[in-house]
Scaffold this active site. Sequence first.
Site, PDB file in Angstrom:
ATOM      1  N   GLU A 182       0.934  -1.264   0.013  1.00  0.00           N
ATOM      2  CA  GLU A 182      -0.008   0.004  -0.132  1.00  0.00           C
ATOM      3  C   GLU A 182       0.873   1.435   0.135  1.00  0.00           C
ATOM      4  O   GLU A 182       0.743   2.068   0.823  1.00  0.00           O
ATOM      5  CB  GLU A 182      -0.958   0.131   1.056  1.00  0.00           C
ATOM      6  CG  GLU A 182      -1.957  -1.104   0.951  1.00  0.00           C
ATOM      7  CD  GLU A 182      -2.873  -0.771   2.374  1.00  0.00           C
ATOM      8  OE1 GLU A 182      -3.900  -1.669   1.896  1.00  0.00           O
ATOM      9  OE2 GLU A 182      -2.942  -0.481   3.256  1.00  0.00           O
ATOM     10  N   GLU A 374      -5.401  -8.039  -1.170  1.00  0.00           N
ATOM     11  CA  GLU A 374      -6.129  -8.354   0.355  1.00  0.00           C
ATOM     12  C   GLU A 374      -7.401  -7.852  -0.143  1.00  0.00           C
ATOM     13  O   GLU A 374      -7.789  -7.018  -0.847  1.00  0.00           O
ATOM     14  CB  GLU A 374      -5.259  -6.953   0.931  1.00  0.00           C
ATOM     15  CG  GLU A 374      -4.036  -7.139   1.674  1.00  0.00           C
ATOM     16  CD  GLU A 374      -3.646  -6.126   2.850  1.00  0.00           C
ATOM     17  OE1 GLU A 374      -4.631  -5.468   3.326  1.00  0.00           O
ATOM     18  OE2 GLU A 374      -2.750  -5.853   2.446  1.00  0.00           O
TER      19      GLU A 374
HETATM   20  C1  BG6 Z   1      -4.233  -2.764   4.894  1.00  0.00           C
HETATM   21  C2  BG6 Z   1      -3.191  -3.268   5.309  1.00  0.00           C
HETATM   22  O1  BG6 Z   1      -4.423  -1.425   5.094  1.00  0.00           O
HETATM   23  O2  BG6 Z   1      -5.637  -3.269   5.439  1.00  0.00           O
HETATM   24  C3  BG6 Z   1      -3.065  -4.360   6.475  1.00  0.00           C
HETATM   25  O3  BG6 Z   1      -2.191  -3.593   4.086  1.00  0.00           O
HETATM   26  C4  BG6 Z   1      -4.108  -4.296   7.070  1.00  0.00           C
HETATM   27  O4  BG6 Z   1      -1.649  -4.204   6.909  1.00  0.00           O
HETATM   28  C5  BG6 Z   1      -5.435  -4.254   6.251  1.00  0.00           C
HETATM   29  O5  BG6 Z   1      -4.365  -4.889   8.356  1.00  0.00           O
HETATM   30  C6  BG6 Z   1      -6.804  -4.385   7.122  1.00  0.00           C
HETATM   31  O6  BG6 Z   1      -6.753  -3.192   8.051  1.00  0.00           O
HETATM   32  P1  BG6 Z   1      -7.022  -3.436   9.408  1.00  0.00           P
HETATM   33  O7  BG6 Z   1      -6.852  -2.002   9.894  1.00  0.00           O
HETATM   34  O8  BG6 Z   1      -8.571  -3.661   9.577  1.00  0.00           O
HETATM   35  O9  BG6 Z   1      -6.276  -4.243  10.043  1.00  0.00           O
END
Ligand code: BG6
Length: 475
Positions: A182, A374
């Site tokens: 990201e 993701e």
């Molecule tokens: C992304 C990141 O921003 O979202 C992860 O690459 C992160 O590291 C994921 O865990 C989900 O966000 P969160 O804040 O719910 O953990």
Amino acid sequence: MSKYQFPDNFLLGGATAANQYEGGFSQDNKGLSNVDLIPNGEKRLPIAKGLLDPDKLEKTVNFPARYAVDGRNFYSKDIKLMAEMGFKVYRFSINWSRVFPIGDEEEPNQAGLRYYEDVIDECLKYKIEPLITINHFDVPVNLIKKYGSWRNQKMIDFYLNLCHVLFTRFKGKVRYWLTFNEINMILHLPYLAAGLTFEKNENILQTSYLAAHHQLIASAKAVSLAHEIDPNNKVGSMLAAGCVYPETCNPLDTWQAMQDERSSYFFTDIQVRGYYPSYALKYFERKKLNISINDEEKNILRRGTVDFISFSYYNSRVIGNNNSINKTNGNIFTSLKNPYLKSSEWGWQIDPLGFRITLNQIYDRYQKPLFVVENGLGSKDSLEDGKINDYYRINYLRSHLRELSKAINEDGIEVLGYTSWGCIDLISASTGEMKKRYGFVYVDMDENGQGSLKRIPKKSFYWYKEVIASNGRTL
Ligand code: BG6
């Protein structure tokens, strides 16, 4: 014939990141990282944003990255569970300070490297393709203190040294690499994403874009280096994505939504096309930012374009011009509330069609293969009679995977694979909480790091296993 299906060789699996999964703070002679200094609780966000110096914290705080879910010691059990689900790919990241404890030493720490080699070998044992994020939100603290982190050009060489060690040591074992997780997060969470804290009167925009420039050069150099060391290497960019809707059909809203999307596409425009887009150069002029790009750097960017584009997608957003107070959360970026969508318990708006729209937007813009690295639902889970019935997670993932299948089969988009986020429960990046869970596998641990750490497959574990076995036909 099923309506849904993924192509042959499609890589379905899951993803974790070292700082949220590994723990193992005092193992392998690991050095101290920025993420080890970010507590959970109310100070987390100001620190992650670079507005509060972590050195100013009282001593008694809880730093979840230090223990996380102890993946450092559970990795072989966890990978076995991934294999049971039939994973074709596992995305994980390298903790920079486990391999280079202080970051500017020439020789890597063998114990740290051995650990990652074990993880890779464990994946290969089950024919799981390792997909490595070279840098997912961590910077050795020594590099922050001594050089000011990514605001300093010297970081490029330290990062390249790490890349060189990884590309040579894991040559022939790892084919897929991501340079920075990201990469656009540097503008939103500069300390968490890039180790930047700001002085009182510092021009935050100037420092952030300068640091981003250094990361972009480092990323391009890493792509060239990876290809040089092994022409079979495939290197991708990684963007926090999610389409942005204008709140109304007022052209001003559309203009604003477009500006907002550009602030993220700025990064991929450079990583994919190999040069700074004209709108960015004009923006620097308007904001009086001094980001000079010399001829050598222009060549580096042109030569180091990525092989594929990876991204995270959790939610879409809404942007309007009337400063409406009707705001909600999203993956760090806030958004106006979308009356057509439901939200997660953390206010992230659930939008499967937005996922297909995002895939189409990115592919239209670049015409390069995509990799979804993701996606998922952060939710509380409850353990009843030793079981977790996470039908809400299944619903979220099913609806998103259906849209992914349509994007591939009906829109003709080339997608290499899909790794759902936090396949084993882990610590949340934004809040530091444990109760915000994404996994197919439950980890018995509470907010204070207490618990047996036992791994328990959830209902979604068995559901995902069928999805993979049928290559999407059971969706
Ligand atoms: C992304 C990141 O921003 O979202 C992860 O690459 C992160 O590291 C994921 O865990 C989900 O966000 P969160 O804040 O719910 O953990």
